[in-house]
Scaffold this motif. Structure first.
Motif, PDB file in Angstrom:
ATOM      1  N   GLY A 149       0.975  -1.022  -0.050  1.00  0.00           N
ATOM      2  CA  GLY A 149       0.085   0.525   0.228  1.00  0.00           C
ATOM      3  C   GLY A 149       0.980   1.516  -0.444  1.00  0.00           C
ATOM      4  N   ALA A 150      -0.239   2.549  -0.395  1.00  0.00           N
ATOM      5  CA  ALA A 150       0.986   3.161  -0.208  1.00  0.00           C
ATOM      6  C   ALA A 150      -0.289   4.726   0.083  1.00  0.00           C
ATOM      7  CB  ALA A 150       1.282   4.176  -1.947  1.00  0.00           C
ATOM      8  N   ILE A 151       0.553   5.853   0.315  1.00  0.00           N
ATOM      9  CA  ILE A 151      -0.280   6.551  -0.040  1.00  0.00           C
ATOM     10  C   ILE A 151       0.269   8.427  -0.045  1.00  0.00           C
ATOM     11  CG2 ILE A 151      -0.871   8.903   3.073  1.00  0.00           C
ATOM     12  CD1 ILE A 151      -0.634   6.249   4.691  1.00  0.00           C
ATOM     13  N   GLY A 203     -10.530   6.955   8.683  1.00  0.00           N
ATOM     14  CA  GLY A 203     -10.438   8.220   7.742  1.00  0.00           C
ATOM     15  C   GLY A 203     -10.423   8.655   6.621  1.00  0.00           C
ATOM     16  N   TYR A 204      -9.982   7.367   5.336  1.00  0.00           N
ATOM     17  CA  TYR A 204      -9.893   7.961   4.799  1.00  0.00           C
ATOM     18  C   TYR A 204     -11.398   8.254   3.377  1.00  0.00           C
ATOM     19  CZ  TYR A 204      -5.269   6.299   5.437  1.00  0.00           C
ATOM     20  OH  TYR A 204      -3.740   7.109   6.496  1.00  0.00           O
ATOM     21  N   ASP A 205     -11.213   8.478   2.720  1.00  0.00           N
ATOM     22  CA  ASP A 205     -12.568   8.758   1.884  1.00  0.00           C
ATOM     23  C   ASP A 205     -12.398   8.233   1.048  1.00  0.00           C
ATOM     24  OD1 ASP A 205     -11.002  11.068   0.424  1.00  0.00           O
ATOM     25  OD2 ASP A 205     -11.962  12.739   1.005  1.00  0.00           O
ATOM     26  N   ASN A 206     -10.859   7.529   0.823  1.00  0.00           N
ATOM     27  CA  ASN A 206     -11.085   7.136  -1.081  1.00  0.00           C
ATOM     28  C   ASN A 206     -10.191   5.894  -0.751  1.00  0.00           C
ATOM     29  OD1 ASN A 206      -8.211   7.435  -2.105  1.00  0.00           O
ATOM     30  ND2 ASN A 206      -8.634   9.501  -0.646  1.00  0.00           N
ATOM     31  N   PHE A 207     -10.082   4.834  -1.443  1.00  0.00           N
ATOM     32  CA  PHE A 207      -8.917   4.207  -1.997  1.00  0.00           C
ATOM     33  C   PHE A 207      -8.452   3.792  -3.788  1.00  0.00           C
ATOM     34  CE2 PHE A 207     -11.945   0.925  -0.125  1.00  0.00           C
ATOM     35  CZ  PHE A 207     -11.662   0.136  -1.402  1.00  0.00           C
ATOM     36  N   TYR A 208      -7.423   3.413  -3.973  1.00  0.00           N
ATOM     37  CA  TYR A 208      -7.847   3.468  -5.511  1.00  0.00           C
ATOM     38  C   TYR A 208      -7.061   1.582  -5.549  1.00  0.00           C
ATOM     39  CZ  TYR A 208      -8.758   7.845  -7.200  1.00  0.00           C
ATOM     40  OH  TYR A 208      -8.733   9.050  -7.234  1.00  0.00           O
ATOM     41  N   ARG A 249       2.699  14.274   9.973  1.00  0.00           N
ATOM     42  CA  ARG A 249       1.274  13.070   9.583  1.00  0.00           C
ATOM     43  C   ARG A 249       0.516  14.284   9.135  1.00  0.00           C
ATOM     44  NH1 ARG A 249      -1.010  10.350  14.314  1.00  0.00           N
ATOM     45  NH2 ARG A 249       1.866  10.136  15.055  1.00  0.00           N
ATOM     46  N   PRO A 250       0.230  13.508   7.405  1.00  0.00           N
ATOM     47  CA  PRO A 250      -1.099  14.937   6.939  1.00  0.00           C
ATOM     48  C   PRO A 250      -2.584  13.873   7.977  1.00  0.00           C
ATOM     49  CG  PRO A 250      -0.687  13.110   5.467  1.00  0.00           C
ATOM     50  CD  PRO A 250       0.669  13.172   6.508  1.00  0.00           C
ATOM     51  N   ASP A 251      -3.407  14.806   6.872  1.00  0.00           N
ATOM     52  CA  ASP A 251      -4.935  14.342   7.536  1.00  0.00           C
ATOM     53  C   ASP A 251      -5.224  13.032   6.459  1.00  0.00           C
ATOM     54  OD1 ASP A 251      -7.533  14.085   7.825  1.00  0.00           O
ATOM     55  OD2 ASP A 251      -7.640  16.061   8.938  1.00  0.00           O
ATOM     56  N   PRO A 252      -5.941  11.825   6.750  1.00  0.00           N
ATOM     57  CA  PRO A 252      -6.103  11.318   6.347  1.00  0.00           C
ATOM     58  C   PRO A 252      -7.270  11.901   4.944  1.00  0.00           C
ATOM     59  CG  PRO A 252      -6.742  10.350   8.168  1.00  0.00           C
ATOM     60  CD  PRO A 252      -5.939  11.821   7.991  1.00  0.00           C
ATOM     61  N   LYS A 253      -8.193  12.746   5.018  1.00  0.00           N
ATOM     62  CA  LYS A 253      -8.872  13.141   4.404  1.00  0.00           C
ATOM     63  C   LYS A 253      -8.369  14.090   3.369  1.00  0.00           C
ATOM     64  CE  LYS A 253     -13.097  12.362   6.068  1.00  0.00           C
ATOM     65  NZ  LYS A 253     -12.586  11.410   6.230  1.00  0.00           N
ATOM     66  N   ASP A 254      -6.810  14.497   3.765  1.00  0.00           N
ATOM     67  CA  ASP A 254      -6.064  15.251   2.458  1.00  0.00           C
ATOM     68  C   ASP A 254      -5.121  14.189   1.502  1.00  0.00           C
ATOM     69  OD1 ASP A 254      -6.834  17.627   3.769  1.00  0.00           O
ATOM     70  OD2 ASP A 254      -5.587  17.494   4.938  1.00  0.00           O
TER      71      ASP A 254
END
Length: 199
Positions: free
Chosen positions: A37-39, A105-110, A79-84
């Protein structure tokens, strides 16, 4: 800045090729599965961090969860906000990782490879079996768009591009599929030596 789907797909494939695959090769050599995975930051598609499966340390450290674990090892101010962020998974997340993405708290994933790819090409069918046995869901039965997040399969995005773009992206994906098939063969040949509960 708003990025096109072509730019997002190109960047995510580069992250797999350059950042996740090397980690996965190392992880597989230690007896771990092939998932990673990656962010990335939405604002510029820069990589926050990449991770790979680490089930030999903890059976809950799937690629996505271990990636989140690494994130929370960062100082809070960095640490970034998951929404960003964009959350990216090499393979369609299992039920454990779908929940982790939600609780994270993520609003997406690919993702690149589907549950069916994991089962048919990489010989790891737990995702679909758990969906069926525990949740009574057939393949594709969970909501890919819901109040928490939207899921994007790279192949579906690529199918909307013009033919030349599709060919270029699909060639890269074919190369990655071959890389992951080789890594899967290594994992399958050695998995009986590990104490991972679900091999």
């Amino acid at each position: 800045m708003q990025f096109s789907n072509q730019q997002i797909v190109d960047r995510l494939l580069s992250v797999i090729e350059n950042d996740i695959v090397p980690l996965t090769k190392d992880g597989v050599s230690q007896g771990n599965k092939i998932f990673g995975g990656a962010i990335l930051l939405k604002k510029d598609l820069s990589l926050v961090l990449a991770g790979s499966n680490n089930e030999t340390a903890n059976p809950l450290y799937h690629g996505e969860i271990h990636t989140m674990e690494l994130l929370y090892q960062m100082p809070k101010e960095e640490r970034p906000d998951p929404k960003d962020c964009i959350f990216f998974a090499t393979h369609e997340p299992c039920t454990l990782c779908l929940s982790a993405i939600t609780w994270g708290g993520y609003d997406n994933f690919y993702y690149l490879f589907s549950h069916e790819d994991s089962r048919d090409d990489f010989h790891i069918g737990h995702d679909l079996r758990i969906l069926k046995e525990v949740f009574r869901l057939d393949p594709g039965g969970y909501a890919r768009q819901n109040d928490y997040w939207t899921a994007y399969r790279l192949a579906n995005l690529i199918a909307e591009f013009d033919e030349g773009e599709q060919d270029a992206f699909n060639q890269r994906i074919e190369g990655l599929k071959n890389t992951y098939a080789d890594l899967s063969d290594i994992y399958q040949a050695s998995k009986d030596k590990s104490d991972i509960p679900l091999k």
